[in-house]
Motif scaffolding. Structure first.
Motif, PDB file in Angstrom:
ATOM      1  N   THR A   1       0.758  -1.329   0.370  1.00  0.00           N
ATOM      2  CA  THR A   1       0.197  -0.209   0.206  1.00  0.00           C
ATOM      3  C   THR A   1       1.029   1.071  -0.055  1.00  0.00           C
ATOM      4  O   THR A   1       2.150   1.071  -0.038  1.00  0.00           O
ATOM      5  CB  THR A   1      -0.664   0.033   1.247  1.00  0.00           C
ATOM      6  N   HIS A   2      -0.079   2.346   0.133  1.00  0.00           N
ATOM      7  CA  HIS A   2       1.064   3.791  -0.224  1.00  0.00           C
ATOM      8  C   HIS A   2       0.857   5.255   0.821  1.00  0.00           C
ATOM      9  O   HIS A   2      -0.417   4.381   1.518  1.00  0.00           O
ATOM     10  CB  HIS A   2       1.290   4.268  -1.222  1.00  0.00           C
ATOM     11  N   PHE A   3       1.784   5.869   1.231  1.00  0.00           N
ATOM     12  CA  PHE A   3       1.302   6.668   2.308  1.00  0.00           C
ATOM     13  C   PHE A   3       0.080   8.460   1.608  1.00  0.00           C
ATOM     14  O   PHE A   3      -0.378   8.339   2.927  1.00  0.00           O
ATOM     15  CB  PHE A   3       2.857   7.407   2.795  1.00  0.00           C
ATOM     16  N   SER A   4      -0.154   8.336   0.467  1.00  0.00           N
ATOM     17  CA  SER A   4      -1.043   8.734   0.985  1.00  0.00           C
ATOM     18  C   SER A   4      -1.982   8.450  -1.179  1.00  0.00           C
ATOM     19  O   SER A   4      -1.708   7.858  -2.080  1.00  0.00           O
ATOM     20  CB  SER A   4      -0.179  10.721   0.097  1.00  0.00           C
ATOM     21  N   SER A   5      -3.092   8.243  -1.481  1.00  0.00           N
ATOM     22  CA  SER A   5      -3.887   7.717  -2.083  1.00  0.00           C
ATOM     23  C   SER A   5      -5.371   8.686  -2.138  1.00  0.00           C
ATOM     24  O   SER A   5      -5.833   8.916  -1.100  1.00  0.00           O
ATOM     25  CB  SER A   5      -3.869   6.595  -2.449  1.00  0.00           C
ATOM     26  N   SER A   6      -6.448   8.389  -2.764  1.00  0.00           N
ATOM     27  CA  SER A   6      -7.039   8.690  -3.238  1.00  0.00           C
ATOM     28  C   SER A   6      -8.403   8.219  -1.919  1.00  0.00           C
ATOM     29  O   SER A   6      -9.133   9.236  -1.383  1.00  0.00           O
ATOM     30  CB  SER A   6      -7.837   8.788  -4.564  1.00  0.00           C
TER      31      SER A   6
ATOM     32  N   SER B   1      -1.654  -2.211  11.870  1.00  0.00           N
ATOM     33  CA  SER B   1      -2.379  -3.143  10.066  1.00  0.00           C
ATOM     34  C   SER B   1      -1.009  -2.257   9.817  1.00  0.00           C
ATOM     35  O   SER B   1      -0.723  -2.106   9.380  1.00  0.00           O
ATOM     36  CB  SER B   1      -3.024  -2.329  10.113  1.00  0.00           C
ATOM     37  N   ARG B   2      -0.328  -4.168   9.031  1.00  0.00           N
ATOM     38  CA  ARG B   2       0.343  -4.047   7.987  1.00  0.00           C
ATOM     39  C   ARG B   2       0.770  -2.928   7.066  1.00  0.00           C
ATOM     40  O   ARG B   2       0.748  -2.729   6.232  1.00  0.00           O
ATOM     41  CB  ARG B   2       1.050  -5.775   7.952  1.00  0.00           C
ATOM     42  N   GLY B   3      -0.935  -3.332   6.349  1.00  0.00           N
ATOM     43  CA  GLY B   3      -1.581  -2.775   5.406  1.00  0.00           C
ATOM     44  C   GLY B   3      -2.067  -1.140   5.424  1.00  0.00           C
ATOM     45  O   GLY B   3      -1.738  -0.353   3.843  1.00  0.00           O
ATOM     46  N   ASP B   4      -1.263  -0.874   6.976  1.00  0.00           N
ATOM     47  CA  ASP B   4      -1.688   0.861   7.270  1.00  0.00           C
ATOM     48  C   ASP B   4      -0.518   1.463   7.384  1.00  0.00           C
ATOM     49  O   ASP B   4      -0.125   1.293   8.234  1.00  0.00           O
ATOM     50  CB  ASP B   4      -2.901   1.399   8.352  1.00  0.00           C
ATOM     51  N   VAL B   5      -0.301   2.108   6.596  1.00  0.00           N
ATOM     52  CA  VAL B   5       1.197   3.097   6.272  1.00  0.00           C
ATOM     53  C   VAL B   5       1.187   4.414   6.068  1.00  0.00           C
ATOM     54  O   VAL B   5       2.001   5.185   5.298  1.00  0.00           O
ATOM     55  CB  VAL B   5       2.556   2.528   5.175  1.00  0.00           C
ATOM     56  N   ARG B   6      -0.247   4.799   5.943  1.00  0.00           N
ATOM     57  CA  ARG B   6      -0.795   6.461   5.575  1.00  0.00           C
ATOM     58  C   ARG B   6      -0.369   7.749   6.433  1.00  0.00           C
ATOM     59  O   ARG B   6       0.181   7.546   7.503  1.00  0.00           O
ATOM     60  CB  ARG B   6      -1.878   6.413   5.489  1.00  0.00           C
ATOM     61  N   GLU B   7       0.330   8.501   5.690  1.00  0.00           N
ATOM     62  CA  GLU B   7       1.236   9.999   6.344  1.00  0.00           C
ATOM     63  C   GLU B   7      -0.542  10.797   6.513  1.00  0.00           C
ATOM     64  O   GLU B   7      -2.198  10.548   6.599  1.00  0.00           O
ATOM     65  CB  GLU B   7       1.719  10.360   5.485  1.00  0.00           C
TER      66      GLU B   7
END
Length: 1728
Positions: A1197-1202, A1251-1257
């Motif tokens: 996943t990514h630190f920023s997405s829609s 959460s391993r899939g949650d790396v958001r900023e």
């Protein structure tokens, strides 16, 4: 008398009762105990004048002389009186002139009165000698200059309610529609020389026009005198409501402004409130439009229309507002829906409003041209009405043009450019009107065409229509029908309607002048054949013959030209089948020249003479055709149908009668006209006759039984043949042929009469012999000529047929385009919904009280591209509403009549190509010149007047996750963005919903095509710059930055299209000089426009920003904003939304300790590697992928997405809609949806460790916008199943105390803390720097998230392409890499909240502030209201009350507070422009070009101020003034007392006497909200005295007499202080001024308040544990936010021991400047 150069006295006077004893003084000047000048009204209503000088008419000085020629004054009627006297040294022209109602009524010579140093001006009967009288005065002016004759007329037309000094650059603005029409009529009469010139006034030469007249010069250039020439001006506005001042009226004139006129005797000042004034105060014409819209019965509709029209008729203000809001188009749209409800009374109301006088139709004129154009000429309204209204509406054209005193003016100045003939022709081709109304419609069209018979307005439209509808279409079925667009076409009655139009057209041509215009416009030979056709009806045939007669009367050479195009041959073929009595009359009228021209019959002679011999073959051919029909009818078995195929199927009796009349006519002509007999000298003519009768006689002779009529016809034919046989003009050989036919005729007659018929006396016949060989050769020669003639005829017919098909195709296209234009126009009007917004808002008359008010995030950006301003959900986001018109009530130069000298283009008649295409251009181009295949036609309606399309590109506008396809249009003056329209492969503009998918530039995204599409426009001076962008890693996007803090993000199909538009925009925008008047909250911290410059690439700006950040000149937030923009992150695209770091790790404590490192998150690692367990998991994934040969990454996943952005902002519109779009149109399950986002504690735990899939900023809103944390729209997110808790607002950490504002404030303080400042470079390296793909830092994301990893343009498979787009959307996009080397650290020594090298600051060291020892030298001797800044000299200067310095221009000031309610622009101490009737009570600048004023009439106005030396590209600055009114906004109910404006946030704030504070949108000119003071009610009772806006945060401070309040930009109450209570507790004082301390960011803000004796510095903070006197006086609806006094600064006492009141405050950097009520200015400084 201080007027050595002459004087002018003008006034509006109404006398109810004339004096009984002596004359009533209207105007007098006394000096040294005597009258210098005295103008009086005698008991009989006549005026008399007396002066110290002697009159030329005799009499002693001081005695009165009567204006004998002047009419008596009318009782009880407002009359404009103007007395003008020139000095004695003037030329021999009369020196005394009296004007009544603008007209010179008397003039004579009179010596100029002797001057006196002491004078008194008197109006009225001071001595009381006139006896009882009753009179009223509306206004009075004395000018020290003599007025020109036309000036009195202009001033009269301004009306009795004009209350100013004639200084406006455009006085026509104050004209009502009727006054404007009256002046235009006068100017038209002046041009034509029919007006009565004034004595000694030079007459304007015809053709030279009113451009030479003083009146026209005054209208365009001003009256020619300054305000200093106004000795006195008395008007109702000068009267005071104060009881102590009620006996005085202030002088509003020039240098004497401030003097007062004393009221003596029984004088009362009255200010009546009329309907139009009341209408203006409650909302203007929008209120009455709403009433019309809500009308439900015919009576209601009529009443509301009456109110609307009455409110506009006499008010220039309401009229101007109606025009500004496109009110007439809106009214027409409403009436289209209510047309069937309209009754005759309502119709009369509308038509009287536009100028129709039903009592005296002969004096009707189009007074209101715009209402006439959009309402009276909207046939979509009138065809839906009842038949009586339809007929009355059509009859109004006759009233305007026939037997009308102003017919010429109506035709040339009002109707000429409205394309009325085309409108009527379009209506004629539809089924709008019933069949019995069509004749009246045609008559109306005839009337209009007669009075405007020009090529484009009438001739071409009529001829085109006739050519396309008179005959059957042989070009095939139409390819497209316009029926579905607007209306149904009436093809069933097309020919019948066209015949009526043809009759009207020929009737028009009976005027010789119009015939000359027709001849010069079109090639008549071809036109006649075109209209005739090959199978004309009898009506068409008769009218074409009549037209030919009219043409020949005007052009004797026409028969020869007509012969060269085979015209006469064609007539001989086409006319016979259509022969009937009407055609018969027309043919013989043409033959004998009996055509009526100009209503006069030809001179009657005793002997008829042939005028057009060329028609004789056609007559004989018709004779032949008739005989054939009779003979065929006589054959057995033939009953009514000719063997020749007669199309009309006439009965035998009809044929017999027509032919019999024809034979009788021929017999009479032969007997009476020698010129007719000479026609038979032509053997061809005689042969035609012989062939006709011979065939007939042969067939009749074979019939045993003939009808009596046939026998009688045979006898008459026999008689005619006998006459020809005896005629000496007939060739001998043909005589012999006639004799042979005579014998057969005699035999037939004898057989029919059983031998009783008298025999022909052959003795009378002369035997003639001739050359038999010659006679035998004639048939062969005739056959050869006939074959050649047939070929020529067929060629001519073929050409005409092809031409007709071209015209038919053109007319079909015209119909389709007209229908399309109407549809687009209706769509455009439907978008004009903003006029309802003020009426439906919370302060409107129709305020919606049901349910919660919904809000959405405004796309307007604040400083550093912050978006946090909310706007009402119902506000339509339409940018730059199209300005349709200006100066509708303008007075114009009448156009010269160029129609009396038509110039025809000559083409030799013998030329091979002598046809229409040779006269100018090809057929298609001439007839289709305005109907070319204009593929961009449907978008031209959106252009500003005069603008031209330069480039058009199909783009996709990106808004969040939505993408709206549309057209980006570059004009010559504006940039346009039209949603919902695209260009197809052929370049034609079509609906986006009808376009193929490959047209769209953004694959795989949701298209927003529903609802009314946006149409936006920006003038080029509002376009700052543009930056290249990427979209889905495709380098095809462009972001355009506007001066109004808006952006436009569009995606092109190809990089070439993007580059082309980018280059064009760079040219039109050009280098913009930074606005010198921009207030502190600049958009970015560099050169105030860095946001647009930095984004262009990796230039020096990013390094400049880096150095400034290191030196602490800009904040961490600002620096991150610049980096985000530089890397391509933009708030306009949620897939590339700006990214900010989590900075706080402590979400459990009750109090946040920003001094503890444990409070903060570790910025050296990404969110996915903050714990050992997460680093281990990330490394394991990376190794596993690497081991199998895949591209390794740490996180899927990514630190920023829609999805991350929309999840954060889900509670705030429009992101609510975006989230649903990403979710497929609905909410997710509440437990899954809010598992991580319902509480911020859970959100951080999930992103940092769980959460391993949650790396958001984070996103910027966590540091700026508290509204995103609240569910203010009360959205139903559902209930969590595990707890049963309903999802609502975001649950905040304990240290936020449940206060979203406190959370955002503390989060921002944490971001700006020393710890984050020290460690921020490490995080920057992770996102944009050298560690962006560093495996050792656990910072490698999915390969598709990096730029360059995939090229969508190279993926041909649609499924694969869509899947890749989905992956990019889901995984997010890593920002573009900026820094190659490790980011340098921030310099942290010294006071870290201040820039490097700054030792002290207002907020840090307020206890060190000291007042300057002496005031500034610039004292003004009056109370200081504001403080100006001279950026060049780096100094401050005081500004007096009712004056405002233009930011950045030290020599320019705005002035107000005058009796005439004018707003004035002063440059270099000289008034250069006056905006009269501005009703200004307060003013503020948003920037140097945007002025906001509050009004005495409770309105708020936005003005645009242009500077001639600032931007020479602006064409508007060379025409018209520098002050231009842009918006008028309503929301208050009483006088506006204060205003403030901020360009940074694009808002204005106003306070009023009604106790309310309103927030307005600067860009749209719309109401946003009324802020609350925490009591649950809108506002407080006492008037608002001051308002102020914090440029950095958008906070709004307001102050009344009892309260000081602080609100967020969105109206959230922060703190309210009860000033009265605070004063009683010793912690407050009376406030006389407000100012915020401005910094780019500060830990706590400072609000300075000035009052009696000093200045108080306050801040606002959250206090939950301390109570004191100040806290008791300060309340808040948001918990424990309170005002806190930092320090009270006491001013030094003046020499008299009194302490001044601080009336003005201004912070400049870390210095405070103050001005007081004594005109002195001080600085309050910190130590060096």
């Amino acid at each position: 008398m201080p007027c050595p150069a002459g004087f002018s006295f003008i006034c509006w006077l109404s006398v109810e009762k004339f004096p009984t004893d002596d004359a009533l003084v209207v105007f007098g000047v006394r000096g040294s105990g005597r009258w210098l000048v005295k103008l009086a009204v005698r008991p009989d209503g006549k005026f008399e004048l007396a002066t110290t000088a002697s009159p030329s008419r005799g009499g002693e000085p001081g005695t009165g002389t009567v204006f004998a020629k002047a009419p008596a004054l009318q009782r009880a009627r407002w009359t404009h009186v103007a007395l003008v006297q020139y000095p004695a040294h003037r030329s021999n022209a009369p020196t005394i002139r009296l004007f009544l109602d603008g007209t010179l009524v008397d003039a004579f010579n009179w010596s100029y009165p002797k001057l006196d140093s002491t004078t008194t001006y008197i109006i009225g009967d001071e001595a009381g000698t006139a006896g009882p009288s009753n009179w009223c005065l509306a206004s009075a002016h004395l000018l020290s200059v003599p007025l020109g004759d036309d000036m009195a007329r202009l001033f009269h037309h301004l009306g009795p309610r004009y209350s100013a000094n004639f200084q406006a650059p455009s006085l026509i603005r104050f004209l009502t529609y009727e006054a404007s029409a009256s002046l235009n009529i006068y100017l038209s009469a002046l041009r034509e020389g029919v007006g009565a010139p004034s004595p000694k006034t030079p007459v304007t030469p015809r053709g030279k026009g009113p451009e030479m007249s003083p009146l026209m010069k005054a209208i365009k250039d001003g009256v020619g005198f300054t305000e200093d020439a106004v000795v006195f001006a008395l008007m109702p506005a000068g009267a005071s409501d104060d009881p102590e001042s009620r006996r005085f009226v202030a002088n509003a004139g020039g240098k004497n402004n401030g003097q007062k006129a004393e009221l003596r005797g029984d004088v009362v000042c009255s200010k009546p409130q009329c309907l139009d004034v009341g209408l203006w105060q409650v909302g203007g014409p929008a209120v009455t439009l709403r009433l019309v819209e809500l009308a439900e019965t015919p009576q209601d509709l009529c009443t509301t229309l009456s109110i609307l029209c009455d409110g506009l008729r006499t008010s220039w203000q309401n009229s101007e507002d109606m025009e500004r809001m496109s009110g007439y188009e809106i009214l027409a749209s409403i009436l289209r829906q209510k047309a069937q409800m309209l009754n005759m009374a309502g119709y009369r109301v509308i038509m009287e409003f536009v100028g129709i006088d039903f009592n005296n139709p002969g004096h009707s004129t189009v007074a209101n041209s715009i209402a006439y154009q959009f309402v009276a000429l909207d046939f979509h309204i009138w065809y839906r009405t009842r038949k009586e209204i339809q007929t009355a509406h059509l009859a109004h054209f006759v009233a305007l043009l026939r037997d009308n005193h102003f017919a010429r003016f109506n035709a040339r100045q009002r109707l000429a450019k409205l394309n009325i003939v085309r409108k009527l022709l379009y209506a004629l081709q539809t089924d709008w009107y019933q069949h019995d109304v069509i004749p009246q419609l045609v008559d109306s069209m005839k009337t209009v065409a007669e009075y405007n018979f020009s090529t484009d307005a009438a001739i071409k439209p009529l001829v085109s229509y006739l050519a396309a509808n008179l005959h059957e279409d042989t070009s095939g079925p139409p390819s497209r029908s316009p029926q579905s667009a607007i209306s149904r076409l009436d093809r069933k009655h097309a020919h019948e309607k066209a015949e009526q139009v043809l009759e009207a057209f020929v009737s028009i041509l009976s005027d010789s002048t119009r015939m000359k215009k027709f001849m010069s416009a079109l090639p008549l030979t071809r036109i006649c054949l075109l209209l005739l056709g090959d199978r004309p009806s009898n009506v068409v045939a008769a009218q074409i013959l009549l037209m030919l007669g009219l043409i020949i009367k005007s052009s004797p050479s026409f028969p020869r030209k007509f012969e060269l195009v085979s015209g006469w041959v064609t007539l001989k073929t086409a006319i016979p089948p259509a022969w009937d009595p009407g055609v018969h009359v027309a043919a013989f009228d043409l033959l004998l020249g009996r055509t009526v021209v100009d209503g006069r019959l030809p001179t009657a002679g005793t002997v008829p003479a042939v005028a057009c011999a060329q028609i004789m073959p056609t007559i004989l051919a018709s004779f032949h055709r008739g005989l054939q029909n009779i003979a065929a009818d006589a054959e057995p078995g033939m009953t009514g149908t000719s063997p020749c195929g007669d199309a009309d199927g006439r009965a035998p009796a009809a044929n017999d009668s027509a032919v019999e009349v024809l034979v009788e006519e021929l017999i009479d002509l032969h007997a009476s006209s020698e010129s007719f007999r000479k026609l038979f000298m032509s053997q061809q003519t005689t042969s035609m006759f012989i062939d006709a009768v011979k065939t007939f006689i042969d067939r009749v002779a074979a019939e045993p039984n003939l009808h009596d009529k046939t026998v009688r016809l045979v006898e008459k034919i026999t008689h005619l043949m006998l006459m020809l046989a005896l005629d000496t003009f007939v060739d001998n050989t043909q005589k012999r042929q006639l004799l042979e036919v005579l014998r057969k005729s005699e035999e037939a007659a004898v057989a029919a009469s059983d031998g009783t018929s008298p025999a022909v006396e052959r003795a009378a016949l002369v035997e003639v012999t001739g050359d038999r060989s010659k006679r035998r050769s004639m048939p062969s020669v005739r056959l050869s000529l006939q074959i050649v003639g047939d070929r020529v005829l067929q060629k001519a017919i073929g050409r005409i047929a092809a031409w007709r098909n071209t015209i038919i195709a053109t007319e079909r296209k015209r119909l389709r385009k007209t229908a399309q234009d109407i549809r687009e126009y209706h769509r455009q009007v439907e978008r004009l919904g903003e006029w309802r917004t003020p009426l439906l808002s919370e302060r409107g008359l129709w305020a919606h009280q049901d349910g919660p008010k919904l809000w959405r995030l405004d796309e307007t950006e604040g400083p550093f591209r912050i978006r946090k301003k909310m706007e009402p959900e119902h506000v339509k986001a339409v940018v730059g509403a199209k300005v349709v018109r200006e100066d509708v009530r303008d007075v114009e130069n009448p156009d010269a009549d160029d129609g009396h000298s038509p110039v025809a283009i000559e083409v030799p008649p013998w030329a091979e190509s002598y046809e229409f295409s040779s006269t100018e251009v090809d057929d298609d181009q001439r007839w289709d010149d305005d109907m070319k295949d204009d593929k961009l036609r449907r978008i031209r309606h959106e252009l500003e007047p005069g603008d031209v399309i330069q480039a058009v590109k199909t783009v996709t506008r990106i808004v969040g996750v939505d993408s709206s396809p549309g057209l980006l249009i570059l004009g010559k003056s504006h940039l346009y963005m039209l949603d919902g329209l695209v260009e197809n492969e052929e370049g034609e503009v079509i609906e986006a919903r009808d376009a193929p998918k490959n047209v769209f530039a953004v694959p795989g995204t949701a298209l927003e095509l529903e609802g009314i599409q946006r149409a936006q426009r920006w003038p080029f001076d509002q376009v700052v710059s543009s930056s290249k962008r990427t979209c889905l890693f495709r380098d095809v996007a462009l972001e355009i930055y506007m001066r109004d803090s808006r952006t436009l993000l569009v995606v092109f199909s190809t990089p070439r299209d993007r580059q082309d538009m980018h280059a064009r925009l760079n040219v039109v925008s050009g280098p913009k000089t930074p606005d010198p008047g921009s207030a502190g909250g600049f958009r970015t911290p560099l050169l105030r426009n860095v946001s647009s410059k930095v984004l262009k690439g990796f230039g020096d700006e990013i390094w400049t920003a880096q150095r400034r950040w290191q030196a602490r000149e800009i904040s961490n937030f600002t620096y991150l904003s610049i980096i985000n923009q530089t890397s391509g992150r933009t708030p306009a695209d949620v897939t590339q939304y700006p990214v900010f770091p989590w900075v706080i790790a402590d979400y459990q404590s009750e109090k946040l300790d920003l001094d503890s490192p444990s409070t903060f998150r570790d910025l050296n690692f990404p969110m996915g590697a903050l714990t050992d367990a997460r680093r281990e998991a990330a490394q394991q994934r990376y190794s596993n992928l690497e081991s199998i040969g895949e591209t390794p990454f740490h996180y899927g996943t990514h630190f920023s997405s829609s999805m991350i952005v929309c999840h954060y902002l889900i509670r705030m519109s429009p992101f609510t809609h975006m989230f649903k779009t990403l979710q497929g149109g609905d909410w997710d399950i509440p437990d899954r949806l809010f598992r991580q986002g319902h509480t911020l504690t859970r959100a951080y735990d999930s992103a940092s460790q769980e959460s391993r899939g949650d790396v958001r900023e984070l996103i910027p809103e966590f540091f700026t916008c508290p509204e995103f944390l609240e569910n203010s729209s009360h959205l139903d997110f559902g209930v969590q199943q595990n707890s049963g808790e309903r999802i609502d607002d975001v649950k905040l950490p304990a240290w936020a105390k449940g206060d979203p504002l406190l959370f955002v404030t503390l989060n921002r303080q944490a971001l700006e803390s020393d710890y984050v400042s020290e460690h921020l470079p490490a995080w920057i390296d992770l996102i944009w720097g050298c560690k962006q793909r560093d495996a050792d830092s656990f910072n490698v994301f999915h390969p598709l998230s990096y730029e360059g990893a995939v090229d969508l343009d190279n993926i041909s498979d649609e499924l694969e392409r869509a899947a890749t787009v989905g992956i990019i959307h889901n995984f997010g996009q890593t920002p573009r890499k900026i820094f190659i080397q490790p980011h340098p650290p921030r310099l942290m020594h010294g006071v870290t909240s201040l820039p490097l090298g700054t030792a002290h600051g207002i907020e840090e060291d307020f206890h060190l502030i000291l007042q300057s020892s002496r005031p500034f030298k610039a004292e003004i001797g009056a109370s200081i209201s504001s403080i100006g800044v001279d950026n060049v000299m780096e100094r401050m200067f005081p500004v007096a009350g009712n004056t405002l310095n233009v930011p950045g221009y030290i020599n320019e000031f705005i002035l107000w507070g005058f009796i005439d309610q004018s707003l004035r622009l002063q440059v270099d101490r000289k008034v250069v422009e006056v905006a009269e009737a501005a009703s200004c009570s307060c003013a503020a600048f948003a920037d140097s070009e945007c002025l906001v004023t509050g009004g005495e009439d409770a309105t708020v106005r936005i003005w645009r101020l242009t500077h001639r030396s600032h931007d020479m590209r602006d064409r508007e600055r060379d025409v018209g003034g520098a002050l231009r009114l842009m918006f008028i906004m309503r929301g208050h109910t009483e006088r506006v007392s204060c205003v403030a404006a901020s360009r940074a946030w694009s808002i204005a704030v106003s306070g009023s006497h009604d106790g309310t504070v309103s927030v307005w949108d600067l860009n749209r000119g719309t109401y946003i909200r009324t802020i609350s003071f925490g009591s649950g009610q809108a506002g407080v009772r006492e008037r608002i005295r001051f308002v102020c806006i914090h440029e950095s945060t958008g906070y709004i401070a307001s102050c009344s007499g009892e309260r000081l309040a602080l609100h967020t930009i969105n109206g959230r109450v922060i703190a309210v202080m009860d000033l009265a209570r605070a004063a009683s507790l010793g912690v407050g004082d009376d406030i006389a001024s407000l100012a915020f301390h401005e910094r780019e960011w500060s830990k706590r803000g400072v609000l300075a308040t000035g009052g009696s004796g000093g200045i108080t510095l306050r801040t606002w903070d959250f206090r939950a544990d301390r109570a004191d006197d100040e806290q008791a006086a300060s309340t808040s609806s948001m918990g424990n936010w309170r005002f806190t006094t930092l320090r009270s600064l006491k001013c030094r006492a003046e020499d008299d021991g009194e302490t001044p009141t601080v009336t003005a405050l201004k912070f400049v950097g870390e210095c405070l400047f103050s001005g007081d009520d004594r005109g002195r200015m001080y600085s309050w400084d910190l130590p060096d």
